[in-house]
Enzyme design. Structure first.
Site, PDB file in Angstrom:
ATOM      1  N   ASN A   1      -6.566   1.325   0.050  1.00  0.00           N
ATOM      2  CA  ASN A   1      -5.832   1.541  -1.215  1.00  0.00           C
ATOM      3  C   ASN A   1      -6.490   0.808  -2.384  1.00  0.00           C
ATOM      4  O   ASN A   1      -5.851   0.592  -3.421  1.00  0.00           O
ATOM      5  CB  ASN A   1      -4.369   1.081  -1.122  1.00  0.00           C
ATOM      6  CG  ASN A   1      -3.443   2.114  -0.509  1.00  0.00           C
ATOM      7  OD1 ASN A   1      -2.317   2.265  -0.907  1.00  0.00           O
ATOM      8  ND2 ASN A   1      -3.931   2.850   0.463  1.00  0.00           N
TER       9      ASN A   1
ATOM     10  N   THR B   1       0.821  -1.212   0.000  1.00  0.00           N
ATOM     11  CA  THR B   1       0.000   0.000   0.000  1.00  0.00           C
ATOM     12  C   THR B   1       0.851   1.257   0.000  1.00  0.00           C
ATOM     13  O   THR B   1       2.045   1.225   0.291  1.00  0.00           O
ATOM     14  CB  THR B   1      -0.925   0.062   1.232  1.00  0.00           C
ATOM     15  OG1 THR B   1      -0.110   0.199   2.395  1.00  0.00           O
ATOM     16  CG2 THR B   1      -1.773  -1.195   1.349  1.00  0.00           C
ATOM     17  N   CYS B   2       0.194   2.368  -0.305  1.00  0.00           N
ATOM     18  CA  CYS B   2       0.847   3.679  -0.286  1.00  0.00           C
ATOM     19  C   CYS B   2       0.964   4.222   1.136  1.00  0.00           C
ATOM     20  O   CYS B   2       1.079   5.427   1.318  1.00  0.00           O
ATOM     21  CB  CYS B   2       0.051   4.657  -1.136  1.00  0.00           C
ATOM     22  SG  CYS B   2       0.434   4.526  -2.875  1.00  0.00           S
ATOM     23  N   ASP B   3       0.887   3.366   2.118  1.00  0.00           N
ATOM     24  CA  ASP B   3       1.014   3.823   3.499  1.00  0.00           C
ATOM     25  C   ASP B   3       2.403   3.484   3.995  1.00  0.00           C
ATOM     26  O   ASP B   3       2.815   2.325   3.963  1.00  0.00           O
ATOM     27  CB  ASP B   3      -0.033   3.126   4.373  1.00  0.00           C
ATOM     28  CG  ASP B   3      -0.152   3.808   5.720  1.00  0.00           C
ATOM     29  OD1 ASP B   3       0.896   4.037   6.363  1.00  0.00           O
ATOM     30  OD2 ASP B   3      -1.277   4.126   6.121  1.00  0.00           O
TER      31      ASP B   3
END
Lengths: 388, 388
Positions: B378, B335-337
């Site tokens: 996401n 994910t973009c986390d």
């Protein structure tokens, strides 16, 4: 809290439908936020970070207002398209993509991709080739590491490479025939320091110069997100960020300003949403005089409040007893998981009269809540959302 | 890895259906685990902790084998009933319950409830009254705090009260006409020390004596969970736990042994499940000689591996290159986390030849994975599960 949210929650309660926690999001606030971003950074394209809240109503509103979209997956690309945005308004901003997902995004028309290493460049090149798309039509930007100081949800080193390496990555893209478009960075989520962009813009301008020396003309700087929403502490207004960013851009790029884009997520929807939850239990662990109260809500870390991890994001919580005396308490969620504790290292002050069955309002909950919720942990359903 | 899981994964790949991470759970292993618990603690009733993995196939198998069920919510009560268990085999083990949920559980026939404070006792008493159920038919046990030393996923102070307070809570239950049934505790999840039950059993026996002094005859000790599954390190066999617990029971209760129950979750299903995931990217952040590799998988903290939080649970990860030289790497999710990093403080050794597109097998993933997965973070779907 907006009047519209208040009215919605009141109506819901009057109809006896207030079972379980709920997040209510007011589109009027999103509209105001978009307008504020567009005004504060008039020459910058806004790419809303879909992951912050992908509710179709939010995406539709922003698409109508002219927003572009930063996506993390093919599903998010499809959601952005479904909202009415054309593919040229979509960026695939995740630096970690399967090659077949890049292929699907290309087929859907997306031409703008983030990378942070040569291997990712090669995936894009191969995927374009496989899809029969001219490599020169595909724009890539390279993400660089950024220290994230001043951010409440600081970023790890997960995304980006050092600036020196970015030059090689962009040159590699160029050699593959791709359009080496620019540089991106992220100053850290919930960034309270309006000057945080300065250092990264200095790095970006160096990359522009070094690429120019190698015959590569970059033209875009992606300023990322980081724009805060108000939790407990006041945050600077978006216009202060706009001014500081413009100053830093002029300082580092002189009169050759690059195209710029921003990717607000939290800053776009955070303050538009509010969670209503219920107090399930108030108790103490012993009869000792100085024993702290534990307050258990019907929402916790696995029900949507994942950003309380390490007590990073400290939400403002309102109750109907806020005129009363306050005392610190440990705040925890409803699951049988002992990690499901929201605030303990720094206890949270709540009214001494807060009781079982009371409702509490968690402000600034429009971003990074609903989709983070666990699918069925402990049998509890994911957080419900109403967009009004 | 069992042959059945290997065959399943191979068939899935041959059919070209291996897109995205998957968890495969082998019921034969669950069957063996249940049998081992029943043998190791022959006089103890087994209450499977449904939250560990509520797959209907798992619940049905255990119900057939005679297991009872420890539930965390009304939904889990309903799942246990649907599996064929009668209500007298169900415990509502969450100490944090809404009064209306207690009411629903009572109506469904449940008569066994956990508490850790007087307020919770009162909820049960009122709910029984409202449901027209004789209070004396409703059994409550009081959970006490336990230090959790030796556990890999140690418990906070979230559940339980100090032993002295438990006596008052049980007396309060008695005064409300409820059946004060016993004491529970939890020695911490993934507990590696087979002697960990000793201290808590000492406290339990003291509570039994003090309650007896007040004319209350307790009869049950709930020994909780904590039984480990094998991740990277070897763990003692369940028979060692059985022996140690029996010794501690005899030591503290002499020849007046109480009824006992255990609540294995991880120990029942952990080693029955395996996740197959894919390497999305292998990269470095700079060209420096000593720069560490980053390996990104298509599963991470929000896709089912929540227990890597604080790097608590360290899964065994197998690849097809395990004969190769190993080197440490940072392991992260898709994910973009930036918080979606699995192992970084203690880097994870993986083969130097591991490449983009390779499959990896994450062992011991049958518990606390599928239901922890985020609903759509996401845009990624929750972890898929196949029970074979």
């Amino acid at each position: 809290m907006t009047d519209r949210i208040r009215d919605f929650l009141r109506a819901r309660r009057d109809m006896g439908q207030d079972e379980g926690p709920v997040m209510v999001l007011d589109l009027d606030v999103v509209r105001d936020n978009f307008t504020a971003f567009a005004r504060a950074l008039p020459d910058t394209r806004v790419f809303y970070a879909v992951k912050a809240n992908p509710a179709p109503e939010v995406l539709r509103l922003l698409a109508e207002m002219g927003s572009c979209f930063d996506t993390a997956s093919v599903v998010e690309v499809e959601m952005a398209l479904a909202s009415g945005a054309t593919a040229d308004r979509i960026s695939f901003g995740n630096t970690i993509k399967k090659e077949r997902c890049i292929g699907r995004a290309l087929k859907l028309g997306v031409r703008l991709f983030a990378v942070d290493c040569e291997a990712e460049v090669e995936k894009i090149s191969r995927a374009a080739d496989a899809a029969g798309i001219e490599a020169g039509e595909v724009q890539v930007f390279c993400r660089i590491l950024c220290d994230g100081a001043g951010a409440e949800w600081p970023l790890s080193r997960k995304f980006g490479c050092v600036p020196e390496m970015a030059v090689d990555v962009l040159e590699h893209a160029c050699r593959q025939g791709l359009h080496a478009y620019g540089v991106s960075f992220h100053v850290g989520s919930q960034q309270g320091n309006i000057e945080a962009w300065d250092g990264a813009l200095a790095s970006a301008s160096t990359i522009f110069r070094e690429c120019a020396d190698r015959g590569i003309a970059l033209s875009m700087v992606n300023l990322g997100g980081g724009f805060p929403t108000k939790y407990l502490k006041a945050v600077p207004g978006v216009e202060s960020y706009g001014d500081a960013i413009f100053r830093a851009l002029t300082k580092h790029f002189g009169n050759q300003l690059p195209e710029t884009i921003i990717e607000p997520g939290r800053g776009m929807v955070g303050n538009a949403g509010m969670i209503e939850a219920e107090v399930i239990l108030v108790s103490k662990k012993s009869d000792a005089e100085d024993e702290i109260r534990w307050v258990y809500l019907d929402i916790g870390k696995f029900g949507g409040l994942a950003e309380t991890m390490d007590e990073s994001i400290r939400y403002a919580i309102r109750t109907e007893h806020d005129e009363d005396r306050m005392s610190p308490c440990v705040l925890a969620g409803p699951t049988c998981d002992s990690a499901d504790v929201l605030y303990e290292k720094v206890p949270y002050p709540l009214p001494v009269s807060l009781s079982i069955g009371d409702k509490v309002l968690i402000e600034g909950a429009g971003a990074y809540t609903t989709t983070y919720a666990a699918v069925a942990f402990n049998g509890f359903p994911p957080l419900q959302q109403y967009v009004i």
